[in-house]
Design an enzyme around this catalytic site. Structure first.
Site, PDB file in Angstrom:
ATOM      1  N   ARG A 175       0.846  -1.193   0.000  1.00 37.06           N
ATOM      2  CA  ARG A 175       0.000   0.000   0.000  1.00 37.06           C
ATOM      3  C   ARG A 175       0.880   1.242   0.000  1.00 37.06           C
ATOM      4  O   ARG A 175       2.044   1.195   0.378  1.00 37.06           O
ATOM      5  CB  ARG A 175      -0.903   0.023   1.239  1.00 37.06           C
ATOM      6  CG  ARG A 175      -1.949  -1.086   1.268  1.00 37.06           C
ATOM      7  CD  ARG A 175      -2.923  -0.867   2.407  1.00 37.06           C
ATOM      8  NE  ARG A 175      -3.889  -1.936   2.519  1.00 37.06           N
ATOM      9  CZ  ARG A 175      -5.019  -1.997   1.833  1.00 37.06           C
ATOM     10  NH1 ARG A 175      -5.310  -1.038   0.966  1.00 37.06           N
ATOM     11  NH2 ARG A 175      -5.858  -2.996   2.009  1.00 37.06           N
ATOM     12  N   GLY A 225      -7.019   3.867  -5.135  1.00 37.62           N
ATOM     13  CA  GLY A 225      -5.704   4.489  -5.011  1.00 37.62           C
ATOM     14  C   GLY A 225      -4.743   4.058  -6.093  1.00 37.62           C
ATOM     15  O   GLY A 225      -3.982   4.869  -6.631  1.00 37.62           O
ATOM     16  N   THR A 226      -4.784   2.778  -6.430  1.00 38.96           N
ATOM     17  CA  THR A 226      -3.927   2.245  -7.492  1.00 38.96           C
ATOM     18  C   THR A 226      -4.245   2.895  -8.830  1.00 38.96           C
ATOM     19  O   THR A 226      -3.348   3.271  -9.596  1.00 38.96           O
ATOM     20  CB  THR A 226      -4.101   0.722  -7.617  1.00 38.96           C
ATOM     21  OG1 THR A 226      -3.824   0.123  -6.356  1.00 38.96           O
ATOM     22  CG2 THR A 226      -3.185   0.149  -8.687  1.00 38.96           C
ATOM     23  N   ASP A 286     -14.402  -4.901  -2.105  1.00 35.96           N
ATOM     24  CA  ASP A 286     -15.621  -4.263  -1.600  1.00 35.96           C
ATOM     25  C   ASP A 286     -16.620  -3.913  -2.704  1.00 35.96           C
ATOM     26  O   ASP A 286     -17.730  -3.470  -2.408  1.00 35.96           O
ATOM     27  CB  ASP A 286     -15.274  -2.978  -0.835  1.00 35.96           C
ATOM     28  CG  ASP A 286     -14.505  -3.261   0.447  1.00 35.96           C
ATOM     29  OD1 ASP A 286     -14.474  -4.435   0.873  1.00 35.96           O
ATOM     30  OD2 ASP A 286     -13.939  -2.321   1.020  1.00 35.96           O
ATOM     31  N   GLY A 316     -15.713  -4.411   4.061  1.00 34.79           N
ATOM     32  CA  GLY A 316     -16.607  -3.383   3.529  1.00 34.79           C
ATOM     33  C   GLY A 316     -16.324  -2.079   4.244  1.00 34.79           C
ATOM     34  O   GLY A 316     -17.046  -1.686   5.156  1.00 34.79           O
ATOM     35  N   ARG A 317     -15.246  -1.424   3.837  1.00 37.18           N
ATOM     36  CA  ARG A 317     -14.807  -0.209   4.525  1.00 37.18           C
ATOM     37  C   ARG A 317     -15.817   0.921   4.367  1.00 37.18           C
ATOM     38  O   ARG A 317     -16.218   1.555   5.338  1.00 37.18           O
ATOM     39  CB  ARG A 317     -13.441   0.231   3.992  1.00 37.18           C
ATOM     40  CG  ARG A 317     -12.887   1.460   4.683  1.00 37.18           C
ATOM     41  CD  ARG A 317     -11.597   1.928   4.044  1.00 37.18           C
ATOM     42  NE  ARG A 317     -10.482   1.046   4.318  1.00 37.18           N
ATOM     43  CZ  ARG A 317      -9.896   0.267   3.427  1.00 37.18           C
ATOM     44  NH1 ARG A 317     -10.341   0.259   2.173  1.00 37.18           N
ATOM     45  NH2 ARG A 317      -8.893  -0.508   3.746  1.00 37.18           N
ATOM     46  N   GLU A 367     -17.251  -4.008   8.033  1.00 36.08           N
ATOM     47  CA  GLU A 367     -16.212  -3.410   8.882  1.00 36.08           C
ATOM     48  C   GLU A 367     -16.360  -1.905   9.069  1.00 36.08           C
ATOM     49  O   GLU A 367     -15.961  -1.350  10.088  1.00 36.08           O
ATOM     50  CB  GLU A 367     -14.825  -3.723   8.323  1.00 36.08           C
ATOM     51  CG  GLU A 367     -14.569  -3.122   6.943  1.00 36.08           C
ATOM     52  CD  GLU A 367     -13.179  -3.420   6.423  1.00 36.08           C
ATOM     53  OE1 GLU A 367     -12.201  -3.175   7.159  1.00 36.08           O
ATOM     54  OE2 GLU A 367     -13.070  -3.878   5.274  1.00 36.08           O
ATOM     55  N   ILE A 393      -9.403 -14.560   5.442  1.00 37.84           N
ATOM     56  CA  ILE A 393      -9.573 -15.838   4.758  1.00 37.84           C
ATOM     57  C   ILE A 393     -10.329 -15.616   3.452  1.00 37.84           C
ATOM     58  O   ILE A 393      -9.978 -16.149   2.403  1.00 37.84           O
ATOM     59  CB  ILE A 393     -10.331 -16.834   5.663  1.00 37.84           C
ATOM     60  CG1 ILE A 393      -9.497 -17.165   6.895  1.00 37.84           C
ATOM     61  CG2 ILE A 393     -10.682 -18.115   4.890  1.00 37.84           C
ATOM     62  CD1 ILE A 393     -10.224 -18.007   7.924  1.00 37.84           C
TER      63      ILE A 393
END
Length: 439
Positions: A154, A181-182, A210, A254-255, A309, A362
């Site tokens: 990252r 971001g990528t 996500d 799931g930010r 999350e 996982i």
């Protein structure tokens, strides 16, 4: 105002070489046809938009159709390609790497393919990561495994340094597999190349477990993610029903978007509550989550709760804004918080047995399922066709169930989120039986 330049794809120049692909330009000869530069697909296929264009007398906003072109920009025998994977892991990355290598080597005859190790760090010589030579023989079996063959990281690196590295190694095209971001990073690389009048094609292949990349139908690996999560929910349900007032809490990734949690709950309809970042909810009060949970236990004696999350971050007092290396806000642990609040609420009221499960790492490391494997290969092939034609700063993607090329800047303007007034979320509410509003 109709903006028909919205999906314009930049090009490195006029394609001057004939494609080595033995395709056709004639309809009806039972051979796949080259895709013409004039082939376009309407972005908004709704009748309302169609009527609006008719009434306004304007042409509809269209996207470039993906696929092989009859004329290509690069001379394959003198072309070097590079592949980099960045950000968090996701099912299907190795499938995409394999698809890129196979397409470059067998479709176009490109012999030199470089693997950039550990994300954008691999383009910074100071990090000391050596390039990896990619050949069909080396990658032929990697699709059977999760993770990334090339490694990932990252965080950003100096754009000028990265372009220097590409130029020093005579790279003609760079394929970047990653999320928001990528994609912004590879677009910045493309802009620096343009400033130098360079002729390096940069291509993004959207990756986010996500499913929060805007515009595109679905991110690769997303279906595998909720496919892998579904039996975990089944087993969590067995745990919950195995105890009097049994409660299972499962935290899924799931930010900022709750697509995995919502989809997994629909796929395995034993879930009673789904909590996602897109919904605000309270714990306290007559219509708060804890009271609704109490009613559920009174009636059914068990409950299964799936929480993304990034859900419920508004519940944390004195929360500090901390970001990770990718610039993403680091969330508080809603799963542990929820467990503690439930224990506190029921203390002295009724005995409860709580099982807390966090299978996130996982899920994201699983190999792609069959459908995702197909999707990954097709994305890789279309990315190669676009790059060989000299197109740059675009993503290969699927929109409206059709494969298209879209400027990177269009898919990075915002994150895709669940519409809590939409049919998809309504289906989740119907499946779980949870109230439309919690608190």
């Amino acid at each position: 105002m109709n903006d028909n330049n919205r999906f314009y794809i930049e090009s490195l120049g006029v394609p001057q070489y004939s494609s080595p692909l033995e395709l056709s330009t004639v309809k009806g000869d039972r051979i796949f046809n080259f895709v013409s530069e004039s082939d376009r697909l309407v972005f908004d296929p709704s009748v309302q938009y169609y009527n609006q264009c008719l009434n306004d007398g304007e042409a509809p906003i269209c996207m470039e159709k993906a696929g092989p072109r009859q004329n290509i920009f690069f001379d394959a025998k003198n072309t070097t390609a590079a592949i980099v994977t960045c950000g968090g892991l996701c099912p299907g990355i190795n499938n995409v790497i394999r698809g890129l290598v196979m397409a470059l080597h067998y479709f176009y005859g490109i012999k030199k393919i470089i693997g950039i190790p550990y994300g954008y760090e691999g383009l910074n010589p100071e990090k000391g990561h050596d390039f990896v030579e990619l050949t069909p023989d080396k990658v032929k079996d990697i699709h059977q495994f999760g993770g990334t063959y090339l490694g990932s990281s990252r965080g950003a690196q100096d754009v000028s340094v990265m372009v220097d590295t590409l130029e020093k190694n005579h790279v003609d095209m760079l394929f970047a597999i990653g999320g928001d971001g990528t994609l912004k990073g590879v677009n910045a690389i493309g802009e620096e190349i343009a400033k130098r009048n360079g002729k390096i094609s940069v291509v993004g292949i959207p990756k986010t477990i996500d499913n929060d990349i805007d515009l595109i139908d679905e991110s690769f690996g997303f279906e595998t993610a909720f496919d892998v999560a579904s039996p975990i929910l089944r087993d969590a349900h067995n745990e919950a029903t195995g105890a009097y007032n049994g409660i299972s809490i499962i935290k899924l990734m799931g930010r900022d978007s709750g697509f995995i949690a919502a989809s997994a709950a629909l796929a395995m309809p034993v879930v009673n509550f789904v909590l996602i970042p897109e919904m605000d909810f309270s714990l306290e009060g007559e219509e708060g989550f804890l009271k609704v949970l109490e009613k559920r236990l009174q009636e059914k004696k068990h409950a299964v709760i799936v929480v993304a999350e990034g859900a419920g971050q508004q519940l944390f007092k004195d929360r500090k804004m901390v970001k990770d290396a990718s610039g993403n806000v680091q969330h508080e642990d809603i799963g542990v918080f929820l467990k503690e609040k439930i224990i506190e609420f029921f203390k002295g009221k009724r005995p409860v047995t709580i099982k807390y499960i966090d299978p996130s790492y996982i899920v994201r490391c699983a190999p792609a399922n069959s459908r995702d494997s197909v999707y990954c290969s097709r994305l890789a092939y279309h990315a190669v066709h676009g790059a060989m034609a000299g197109k740059t700063k675009f993503v290969a993607s699927r929109i409206n169930n059709r494969y298209v090329y879209v400027p990177i800047t269009e898919v990075t303007k915002k994150r895709k989120k669940i519409d809590v007034e939409g049919e998809f979320w309504f289906s989740v509410l119907q499946s779980t039986g949870q109230p439309f509003f919690l608190g």
